[in-house]
Write an enzyme that holds these catalytic residues in place. Structure first.
Site, PDB file in Angstrom:
ATOM      1  N   ASN A   1       0.878  -1.167   0.000  1.00 43.35           N
ATOM      2  CA  ASN A   1       0.000   0.000   0.000  1.00 43.35           C
ATOM      3  C   ASN A   1       0.917   1.219   0.000  1.00 43.35           C
ATOM      4  O   ASN A   1       1.615   1.472   0.981  1.00 43.35           O
ATOM      5  CB  ASN A   1      -0.919   0.001   1.229  1.00 43.35           C
ATOM      6  CG  ASN A   1      -1.805   1.236   1.279  1.00 43.35           C
ATOM      7  OD1 ASN A   1      -1.386   2.326   0.926  1.00 43.35           O
ATOM      8  ND2 ASN A   1      -3.040   1.066   1.722  1.00 43.35           N
TER       9      ASN A   1
ATOM     10  N   GLU B   1      -4.052   1.727  -2.761  1.00 42.52           N
ATOM     11  CA  GLU B   1      -4.146   3.175  -2.534  1.00 42.52           C
ATOM     12  C   GLU B   1      -3.281   3.950  -3.525  1.00 42.52           C
ATOM     13  O   GLU B   1      -2.474   4.800  -3.144  1.00 42.52           O
ATOM     14  CB  GLU B   1      -3.802   3.544  -1.087  1.00 42.52           C
ATOM     15  CG  GLU B   1      -4.972   3.339  -0.136  1.00 42.52           C
ATOM     16  CD  GLU B   1      -4.898   4.234   1.100  1.00 42.52           C
ATOM     17  OE1 GLU B   1      -5.506   5.320   1.062  1.00 42.52           O
ATOM     18  OE2 GLU B   1      -4.269   3.847   2.089  1.00 42.52           O
TER      19      GLU B   1
ATOM     20  N   ASP C   1      -3.927  -5.018   1.170  1.00 41.33           N
ATOM     21  CA  ASP C   1      -4.155  -4.346   2.451  1.00 41.33           C
ATOM     22  C   ASP C   1      -5.534  -4.765   2.930  1.00 41.33           C
ATOM     23  O   ASP C   1      -6.543  -4.329   2.377  1.00 41.33           O
ATOM     24  CB  ASP C   1      -4.058  -2.827   2.257  1.00 41.33           C
ATOM     25  CG  ASP C   1      -4.410  -2.065   3.526  1.00 41.33           C
ATOM     26  OD1 ASP C   1      -4.688  -2.704   4.564  1.00 41.33           O
ATOM     27  OD2 ASP C   1      -4.422  -0.821   3.480  1.00 41.33           O
TER      28      ASP C   1
ATOM     29  N   ASN D   1      -6.718  -4.343   6.055  1.00 40.46           N
ATOM     30  CA  ASN D   1      -7.219  -3.497   7.135  1.00 40.46           C
ATOM     31  C   ASN D   1      -7.849  -4.327   8.261  1.00 40.46           C
ATOM     32  O   ASN D   1      -8.811  -3.888   8.918  1.00 40.46           O
ATOM     33  CB  ASN D   1      -8.222  -2.459   6.597  1.00 40.46           C
ATOM     34  CG  ASN D   1      -7.530  -1.179   6.135  1.00 40.46           C
ATOM     35  OD1 ASN D   1      -6.664  -0.643   6.839  1.00 40.46           O
ATOM     36  ND2 ASN D   1      -7.873  -0.703   4.955  1.00 40.46           N
TER      37      ASN D   1
ATOM     38  N   ASP E   1      -1.370  -6.191   6.289  1.00 49.63           N
ATOM     39  CA  ASP E   1      -1.128  -6.482   4.868  1.00 49.63           C
ATOM     40  C   ASP E   1      -0.753  -7.958   4.765  1.00 49.63           C
ATOM     41  O   ASP E   1       0.237  -8.385   5.353  1.00 49.63           O
ATOM     42  CB  ASP E   1      -0.005  -5.589   4.338  1.00 49.63           C
ATOM     43  CG  ASP E   1      -0.365  -4.116   4.452  1.00 49.63           C
ATOM     44  OD1 ASP E   1      -0.959  -3.582   3.509  1.00 49.63           O
ATOM     45  OD2 ASP E   1      -0.075  -3.526   5.527  1.00 49.63           O
TER      46      ASP E   1
ATOM     47  N   ASP F   1       2.701   4.775   4.841  1.00 46.15           N
ATOM     48  CA  ASP F   1       2.551   4.248   6.204  1.00 46.15           C
ATOM     49  C   ASP F   1       2.580   2.714   6.227  1.00 46.15           C
ATOM     50  O   ASP F   1       2.596   2.124   7.300  1.00 46.15           O
ATOM     51  CB  ASP F   1       1.298   4.798   6.901  1.00 46.15           C
ATOM     52  CG  ASP F   1       0.059   4.841   6.023  1.00 46.15           C
ATOM     53  OD1 ASP F   1       0.151   4.520   4.826  1.00 46.15           O
ATOM     54  OD2 ASP F   1      -1.010   5.183   6.551  1.00 46.15           O
ATOM     55  N   HIS F   2       2.624   2.080   5.040  1.00 43.49           N
ATOM     56  CA  HIS F   2       2.727   0.620   4.956  1.00 43.49           C
ATOM     57  C   HIS F   2       4.094   0.197   4.412  1.00 43.49           C
ATOM     58  O   HIS F   2       4.732   0.937   3.658  1.00 43.49           O
ATOM     59  CB  HIS F   2       1.679   0.060   3.993  1.00 43.49           C
ATOM     60  CG  HIS F   2       0.260   0.245   4.441  1.00 43.49           C
ATOM     61  ND1 HIS F   2      -0.519  -0.786   4.922  1.00 43.49           N
ATOM     62  CD2 HIS F   2      -0.524   1.344   4.468  1.00 43.49           C
ATOM     63  CE1 HIS F   2      -1.727  -0.328   5.218  1.00 43.49           C
ATOM     64  NE2 HIS F   2      -1.754   0.962   4.954  1.00 43.49           N
TER      65      HIS F   2
END
Length: 281
Positions: free
Chosen positions: A7, A34, A154, A156, A226, A255-256
């Site tokens: 991501n 994303e 991802d 989540n 992930d 952020d991943h």
DNA sequence: ATGTCGAAATCGTTTCGA
């Protein structure tokens, strides 16, 4: 065969980092989430120059998924409707671009950006559960073709206590609530999909996402959300699975972090490569 | 401890989503 998921939180903002990572890690396939870019503006030439072809399914500002591949991608399917044509629910949920699937060397790769849900009392959480329910039907439809299957992205969702830095505090909240965990576990069981990272690494403290807020990266307060799931025939051929957390320490990072799986899979040249310009008579 | 990001629109600060 090296397959990765990442991501990137905007493929255009992160383009230099993604290209540098490709050069260094040389995956056969990189699955992005994303991407945050509408299809006409996807930076496909930048990938092409580096020897990768792309397939994408995006929208501006939010969501968006893409494949970056060194091999030909066949039977590319966009959105939940890619397996569920004429399904109104798939069409409704598919307004958000979160799914792309393709065959690479006869492996079916399904690249997902599962809704975040925001919070348990948000309408977005309802959407997340509905979406997971639709994904179950999606995978059921896919199963009719009996392809070796790799479902990644991802999610989540952190499935277990060892997937969260503070399970005592965070269990039950968004990304760790029972309904969403049950929904994901249900479809994994139904398809006998295995979380390949856990085959190689049972320990906690292996995170794939660190919130930008609260100094989460500096304090190593992460989550493992992930995932790479493999069907039986691929699990048997899997050689390694790791999280490349180094890039989370980049300047202006996503952020991943990327997750990678290495699979023993026939690598000999096929007609896919022979159709390349060099071999055209 | 919702403390930070990225993107879009309301254009240079605010709002949203994560």
């Amino acid at each position: 065969m090296l397959i990765a998921t990442w991501n990137v939180n905007s493929v255009r903002t992160r383009l230099d980092q993604v290209l540098a990572w490709l050069k260094e890690s040389k995956p056969d396939l990189l699955c992005l989430q994303e991407t945050k870019v509408d299809d006409p503006f996807f930076p496909k030439e930048d990938f092409k120059k580096n020897g990768y072809q792309v397939s994408f399914h995006g929208q501006k500002a939010y969501n968006g998924v893409a494949f970056v591949s060194r091999h030909v991608l066949n039977d590319v399917r966009l959105g939940l409707s890619g397996e569920l044509p004429n399904d109104p629910e798939a069409e409704r949920l598919g307004e958000q671009k979160r799914v792309i699937s393709a065959l690479i060397k006869d492996i079916r790769v399904v690249n997902l950006y599962v809704p975040n849900g925001s919070s348990l009392k948000s309408p977005k959480y309802i959407y997340k559960l509905q979406w997971l329910n639709c994904l179950k039907r999606y995978l059921k439809a896919q199963a009719n073709r009996q392809e070796p299957l790799c479902v990644l992205g991802d999610f989540n969702i952190a499935l277990e206590p060892r997937d969260i830095h503070n399970p005592e505090k965070l269990t039950g909240g968004i990304m760790a609530s029972e309904p969403e965990r049950k929904a994901l576990q249900g479809l994994l069981e139904e398809k006998s999909l295995q979380d390949i990272f856990r085959i190689f690494e049972p320990e906690s403290n292996n995170w794939s996402w660190w919130d930008y807020r609260s100094g989460a990266w500096d304090r190593d307060k992460g989550w493992r959300i992930d995932h790479i799931y493999l069907s039986e025939e691929l699990v048997r051929q899997a050689k390694s699975c790791r999280i490349d957390k180094r890039v989370r320490g980049n300047i202006q990072p996503s952020d991943h972090a990327p997750v990678l799986v290495e699979i023993n899979w026939p690598e000999e040249e096929t007609e896919d490569e022979l159709s390349d310009d060099l071999f055209r008579y």
